[in-house]
Scaffold this active site. Structure first.
Site, PDB file in Angstrom:
ATOM      1  N   GLY A   1       0.627  -1.309   0.087  1.00 53.15           N
ATOM      2  CA  GLY A   1      -0.042   0.039   0.177  1.00 53.15           C
ATOM      3  C   GLY A   1       0.583   1.413   0.143  1.00 53.15           C
TER       4      GLY A   1
ATOM      5  CG  ASN B   1       1.434   3.428  -5.716  1.00 53.31           C
ATOM      6  OD1 ASN B   1       1.836   4.433  -6.563  1.00 53.31           O
ATOM      7  ND2 ASN B   1       2.093   2.086  -6.063  1.00 53.31           N
TER       8      ASN B   1
ATOM      9  CG  HIS C   1       2.024  -1.756 -15.582  1.00 49.08           C
ATOM     10  ND1 HIS C   1       1.694  -3.165 -14.952  1.00 49.08           N
ATOM     11  CD2 HIS C   1       2.991  -2.043 -16.515  1.00 49.08           C
ATOM     12  CE1 HIS C   1       2.469  -3.851 -15.561  1.00 49.08           C
ATOM     13  NE2 HIS C   1       3.279  -3.431 -16.547  1.00 49.08           N
TER      14      HIS C   1
ATOM     15  CG  ASP D   1      -1.298  -4.590 -17.206  1.00 51.78           C
ATOM     16  OD1 ASP D   1      -1.943  -4.090 -16.124  1.00 51.78           O
ATOM     17  OD2 ASP D   1      -0.597  -5.468 -17.157  1.00 51.78           O
TER      18      ASP D   1
END
Ligand code: GRF
Length: 208
Positions: free
Chosen positions: A14, A16, A111, A152
Protein backbone atom coordinates in the site's frame (compact mmCIF):
# COMPACT_ATOMS: atom_id res chain seq x y z
CA UNK A 1 -14.08 22.71 -5.47
CA UNK A 2 -16.08 19.55 -4.83
CA UNK A 3 -13.87 16.79 -3.54
CA UNK A 4 -13.50 13.73 -5.72
CA UNK A 5 -14.75 10.63 -3.92
CA UNK A 6 -12.16 7.87 -4.23
CA UNK A 7 -12.43 4.20 -3.43
CA UNK A 8 -9.02 2.52 -3.38
CA UNK A 9 -8.57 -1.20 -4.01
CA UNK A 10 -5.22 -2.67 -2.97
CA UNK A 11 -3.78 -6.08 -2.18
CA UNK A 12 -0.30 -5.44 -0.90
CA UNK A 13 1.86 -3.08 1.09
CA UNK A 14 0.00 0.00 0.00
CA UNK A 15 2.76 2.54 -0.60
CA UNK A 16 0.78 4.04 -3.49
CA UNK A 17 -2.24 4.32 -1.21
CA UNK A 18 -0.02 5.98 1.41
CA UNK A 19 1.21 8.57 -1.09
CA UNK A 20 -2.40 9.46 -1.96
CA UNK A 21 -3.31 9.73 1.74
CA UNK A 22 -0.27 11.95 2.38
CA UNK A 23 -1.08 14.24 -0.53
CA UNK A 24 -4.70 14.56 0.59
CA UNK A 25 -3.59 15.36 4.15
CA UNK A 26 -1.11 17.91 2.79
CA UNK A 27 -3.96 19.64 0.94
CA UNK A 28 -2.46 18.84 -2.46
CA UNK A 29 -5.36 16.75 -3.72
CA UNK A 30 -9.00 17.78 -4.07
CA UNK A 31 -10.12 14.29 -3.15
CA UNK A 32 -11.14 12.14 -0.24
CA UNK A 33 -10.75 8.41 0.22
CA UNK A 34 -14.17 7.08 1.18
CA UNK A 35 -13.05 3.52 1.74
CA UNK A 36 -10.10 1.20 1.14
CA UNK A 37 -10.97 -2.31 -0.02
CA UNK A 38 -8.62 -5.27 -0.05
CA UNK A 39 -8.97 -8.92 -0.98
CA UNK A 40 -6.19 -9.57 1.53
CA UNK A 41 -7.18 -9.16 5.17
CA UNK A 42 -3.53 -8.84 6.18
CA UNK A 43 -2.59 -6.23 3.60
CA UNK A 44 -0.57 -3.24 4.64
CA UNK A 45 -3.10 -1.16 2.71
CA UNK A 46 -5.92 -1.94 5.18
CA UNK A 47 -3.62 -1.13 8.06
CA UNK A 48 -2.61 2.16 6.48
CA UNK A 49 -6.29 3.04 6.04
CA UNK A 50 -7.02 2.30 9.69
CA UNK A 51 -4.03 4.42 10.77
CA UNK A 52 -5.65 7.38 9.04
CA UNK A 53 -9.24 6.71 10.14
CA UNK A 54 -10.31 5.73 6.65
CA UNK A 55 -12.97 3.00 6.56
CA UNK A 56 -11.49 -0.31 5.43
CA UNK A 57 -13.19 -3.39 4.07
CA UNK A 58 -11.84 -6.88 3.54
CA UNK A 59 -13.71 -8.12 0.48
CA UNK A 60 -12.79 -11.40 -1.13
CA UNK A 61 -14.40 -13.70 -3.66
CA UNK A 62 -14.01 -16.41 -1.02
CA UNK A 63 -16.74 -14.72 1.02
CA UNK A 64 -19.31 -15.29 -1.74
CA UNK A 65 -20.81 -18.30 -3.47
CA UNK A 66 -20.69 -16.81 -6.97
CA UNK A 67 -18.64 -14.12 -8.74
CA UNK A 68 -21.91 -12.26 -9.38
CA UNK A 69 -22.56 -11.92 -5.65
CA UNK A 70 -19.09 -10.47 -5.18
CA UNK A 71 -19.77 -7.96 -7.97
CA UNK A 72 -23.09 -6.93 -6.45
CA UNK A 73 -21.45 -6.32 -3.09
CA UNK A 74 -18.60 -4.34 -4.62
CA UNK A 75 -20.99 -2.27 -6.73
CA UNK A 76 -23.18 -1.55 -3.72
CA UNK A 77 -20.13 -0.30 -1.76
CA UNK A 78 -19.11 1.90 -4.69
CA UNK A 79 -22.64 3.32 -4.99
CA UNK A 80 -23.14 3.89 -1.26
CA UNK A 81 -19.91 5.89 -1.25
CA UNK A 82 -20.91 7.98 -4.28
CA UNK A 83 -17.65 6.95 -5.88
CA UNK A 84 -16.29 9.25 -8.57
CA UNK A 85 -13.08 7.33 -9.20
CA UNK A 86 -12.00 3.76 -8.42
CA UNK A 87 -8.25 3.67 -7.84
CA UNK A 88 -6.47 0.33 -8.22
CA UNK A 89 -3.25 0.54 -6.24
CA UNK A 90 -1.56 -2.82 -6.49
CA UNK A 91 -4.87 -4.70 -6.65
CA UNK A 92 -4.06 -8.25 -7.70
CA UNK A 93 -7.54 -9.33 -8.79
CA UNK A 94 -9.25 -8.72 -12.11
CA UNK A 95 -12.46 -6.73 -12.00
CA UNK A 96 -15.35 -8.25 -13.91
CA UNK A 97 -16.79 -6.72 -17.09
CA UNK A 98 -19.93 -5.90 -15.07
CA UNK A 99 -18.00 -3.63 -12.70
CA UNK A 100 -15.81 -2.20 -15.45
CA UNK A 101 -18.82 -1.30 -17.62
CA UNK A 102 -20.64 0.32 -14.70
CA UNK A 103 -17.62 2.54 -13.96
CA UNK A 104 -16.38 2.98 -17.53
CA UNK A 105 -13.48 5.47 -17.70
CA UNK A 106 -13.68 5.91 -13.94
CA UNK A 107 -11.38 3.07 -12.88
CA UNK A 108 -7.65 3.74 -13.01
CA UNK A 109 -4.61 1.54 -12.53
CA UNK A 110 -0.90 2.12 -12.13
CA UNK A 111 1.71 -0.09 -13.75
CA UNK A 112 5.46 -0.01 -13.02
CA UNK A 113 6.63 0.02 -16.66
CA UNK A 114 5.88 1.73 -19.94
CA UNK A 115 2.77 0.04 -21.35
CA UNK A 116 1.97 -1.51 -23.77
CA UNK A 117 5.36 -3.18 -23.15
CA UNK A 118 5.81 -5.38 -20.11
CA UNK A 119 2.11 -5.67 -19.33
CA UNK A 120 -0.48 -8.42 -19.36
CA UNK A 121 -0.85 -11.68 -17.54
CA UNK A 122 1.99 -12.53 -15.14
CA UNK A 123 3.42 -9.02 -15.39
CA UNK A 124 3.12 -7.82 -11.84
CA UNK A 125 5.45 -6.92 -9.01
CA UNK A 126 9.09 -7.87 -9.43
CA UNK A 127 8.32 -9.87 -12.62
CA UNK A 128 7.82 -6.62 -14.50
CA UNK A 129 11.27 -5.36 -13.57
CA UNK A 130 12.87 -8.74 -14.35
CA UNK A 131 11.35 -8.66 -17.83
CA UNK A 132 12.49 -5.07 -18.35
CA UNK A 133 16.09 -5.99 -17.48
CA UNK A 134 16.05 -9.15 -19.58
CA UNK A 135 14.86 -7.19 -22.61
CA UNK A 136 17.82 -4.83 -22.41
CA UNK A 137 15.75 -1.65 -22.80
CA UNK A 138 17.43 1.50 -21.53
CA UNK A 139 14.30 3.20 -20.23
CA UNK A 140 11.44 1.92 -18.14
CA UNK A 141 8.89 3.97 -16.22
CA UNK A 142 5.38 4.36 -14.92
CA UNK A 143 2.03 4.18 -16.67
CA UNK A 144 -1.31 5.31 -15.31
CA UNK A 145 -4.22 4.12 -17.43
CA UNK A 146 -7.95 3.62 -17.28
CA UNK A 147 -9.12 0.06 -16.88
CA UNK A 148 -10.99 -1.68 -19.64
CA UNK A 149 -11.84 -5.34 -20.10
CA UNK A 150 -8.36 -6.27 -21.31
CA UNK A 151 -5.53 -6.63 -18.81
CA UNK A 152 -3.19 -3.57 -18.63
CA UNK A 153 -4.85 -2.15 -21.73
CA UNK A 154 -7.17 0.86 -21.24
CA UNK A 155 -6.41 4.37 -22.52
CA UNK A 156 -3.12 5.72 -21.17
CA UNK A 157 -3.46 8.83 -19.02
CA UNK A 158 0.12 9.52 -18.03
CA UNK A 159 3.61 8.07 -18.49
CA UNK A 160 6.96 8.92 -17.07
CA UNK A 161 10.33 7.49 -18.14
CA UNK A 162 12.91 6.21 -15.69
CA UNK A 163 16.40 5.33 -16.98
CA UNK A 164 17.70 1.79 -16.61
CA UNK A 165 21.37 1.58 -15.56
CA UNK A 166 23.71 -1.26 -16.42
CA UNK A 167 24.12 -2.12 -12.74
CA UNK A 168 20.36 -2.24 -11.99
CA UNK A 169 18.80 -5.35 -10.50
CA UNK A 170 15.05 -6.04 -10.56
CA UNK A 171 14.95 -4.89 -6.95
CA UNK A 172 16.89 -1.67 -7.54
CA UNK A 173 14.68 -0.88 -10.52
CA UNK A 174 11.57 -1.44 -8.43
CA UNK A 175 12.91 0.97 -5.81
CA UNK A 176 13.81 3.50 -8.49
CA UNK A 177 10.38 3.39 -10.15
CA UNK A 178 8.23 3.41 -7.00
CA UNK A 179 8.66 7.10 -6.00
CA UNK A 180 7.71 8.07 -9.55
CA UNK A 181 4.55 5.98 -9.21
CA UNK A 182 3.68 7.83 -6.03
CA UNK A 183 4.01 11.18 -7.74
CA UNK A 184 2.29 10.13 -10.95
CA UNK A 185 -0.81 8.66 -9.33
CA UNK A 186 -1.68 11.78 -7.34
CA UNK A 187 -1.02 13.94 -10.35
CA UNK A 188 -3.54 11.98 -12.42
CA UNK A 189 -6.10 11.94 -9.60
CA UNK A 190 -5.84 15.72 -9.34
CA UNK A 191 -6.42 16.01 -13.10
CA UNK A 192 -9.64 14.02 -12.61
CA UNK A 193 -10.61 16.30 -9.73
CA UNK A 194 -10.10 19.33 -11.96
CA UNK A 195 -12.15 17.74 -14.76
CA UNK A 196 -9.16 17.86 -17.09
CA UNK A 197 -9.39 14.33 -18.43
CA UNK A 198 -11.64 13.38 -21.29
CA UNK A 199 -11.68 10.01 -22.97
CA UNK A 200 -12.68 9.97 -26.60
CA UNK A 201 -12.35 7.13 -29.12
CA UNK A 202 -10.27 5.16 -26.62
CA UNK A 203 -7.70 7.92 -26.23
CA UNK A 204 -7.28 10.22 -23.29
CA UNK A 205 -7.25 13.94 -23.90
CA UNK A 206 -5.57 15.84 -21.09
CA UNK A 207 -6.62 19.47 -20.88
CA UNK A 208 -3.65 20.83 -18.90
C1 GRF B 1 3.11 -1.00 -7.64
O1 GRF B 1 4.36 -1.23 -8.22
C2 GRF B 1 2.07 -0.80 -8.70
O2 GRF B 1 2.56 -0.21 -9.87
C3 GRF B 1 1.62 -2.19 -9.01
O3 GRF B 1 1.65 -2.85 -7.76
C4 GRF B 1 2.60 -2.22 -6.90
C5 GRF B 1 1.87 -1.86 -5.63
O4 GRF B 1 2.75 -1.36 -4.64
N1 GRF B 1 0.34 -2.21 -9.68
P1 GRF B 1 2.18 -0.75 -3.30
O5 GRF B 1 1.32 -1.81 -2.64
O6 GRF B 1 1.39 0.48 -3.65
O7 GRF B 1 3.39 -0.44 -2.48
Amino acid sequence: MKKLNLVVLASGGGTNLQAIIDNIEAGKLDAQIKVVISNNSKSGALERARNHNIPDIHLSHKQFTTPEEFDQKLLSILKENETDLVVLAGYMKILSPTVIREYKNRIINIHPALLPSFGGKGMYGIHVHEAVLESGVKVTGVTVHTVDEIYDHGPILFQKCVPVSSDDTPESLQQKVLPHEHEAYSRVIQLFAEGKIEIKDNRAIIKE
